[in-house]
Design an enzyme around this catalytic site. Structure first.
Site, short mmCIF file in Angstrom:
data_model
loop_
_atom_site.label_atom_id
_atom_site.label_comp_id
_atom_site.label_asym_id
_atom_site.label_seq_id
_atom_site.Cartn_x
_atom_site.Cartn_y
_atom_site.Cartn_z
CB SER A 74 -5.74 13.85 20.83
OG SER A 74 -7.04 13.70 20.30
CG HIS A 83 -7.99 18.24 18.33
ND1 HIS A 83 -8.43 18.23 19.63
CD2 HIS A 83 -7.46 17.00 18.10
CE1 HIS A 83 -8.20 17.04 20.17
NE2 HIS A 83 -7.60 16.28 19.26
CG ASP A 113 -10.13 20.92 20.29
OD1 ASP A 113 -10.68 20.24 19.40
OD2 ASP A 113 -9.16 20.52 20.96
#
Length: 200
Positions: free
Chosen positions: A101, A182, A151
């Protein structure tokens, strides 16, 4: 920068571990050890706080990066890796990022800004860090992108655009798709480890 260093076996890469928002330098240690237990580890904590949560650079809103801060923090991280290589004696030319991320985004930004900053990268759920930028030559750089078909934070087009931009600069890029939003899943980590073993 707050970090953990573990020396690897001679000739092995050093894995640069970069956590997601709200994480710490401890978060990705199990993943680094799973990918290559013999590699060196340089696991870094982001030094930007967003509501008390560590990050590697500021954002203005969800998915909207503070580009000026991104450029500065990318430079700081690149400098830090070089200094750590001197201090700990690992090969600066043999560093492979493993980011999730926000950590994947700063790893991508390293490749967008600096030639030879990374030998390779495993990017779990990244976005394009900065657009309308000419990338340095990335021939010889291998990149694994783990992305989600659903996501909500990193849409599919982000992963595809990132692949296209990196390949346009000469990188060898593989995308692995998951269907768990995610989240970073075990199957995604296993796919990254298999890719790594094939490359390194």
């Amino acid at each position: 920068m707050k970090h953990i260093y573990k020396e690897g076996k001679e000739g092995k890469p050093t894995l640069l571990l970069l956590h997601g928002t709200g994480g710490t330098e401890n978060d990705l240690l199990p993943i680094g050890n799973f990918i290559d237990p013999d590699a060196g580890i340089l696991s870094v904590r982001g030094d930007v706080l967003e509501n008390g949560m560590p990050r590697f650079f500021r954002r203005l809103a969800e998915g909207v990066f503070d580009l000026e801060d991104l450029v500065k923090r990318t430079e700081d991280l690149n400098t830090f890796i070089g200094k750590a290589a001197e201090d700990y004696g690992f090969d600066r030319e043999n560093v492979i990022a493993v980011g999730y991320s926000n950590g994947a985004n700063i790893a991508a930004s390293l490749m967008f800004h600096y030639e030879n900053a990374l030998k390779g990268a495993i990017l779990h759920h990244p976005m394009v860090p900065i657009r309308d930028k000419e990338l340095p030559p990335l021939k010889g750089t291998s990149v694994f992108i783990g992305a989600g078909t659903n996501d909500p934070i990193c849409p599919m087009d982000e992963a595809k655009d990132l692949q296209s931009l990196l390949e346009g600069a000469g990188a060898d890029v593989q995308i692995h798709w998951e269907n768990f939003g995610h989240s970073l899943t075990q199957t995604e980590v296993q796919a990254a480890a298999a890719w790594y073993k094939n490359k390194y």
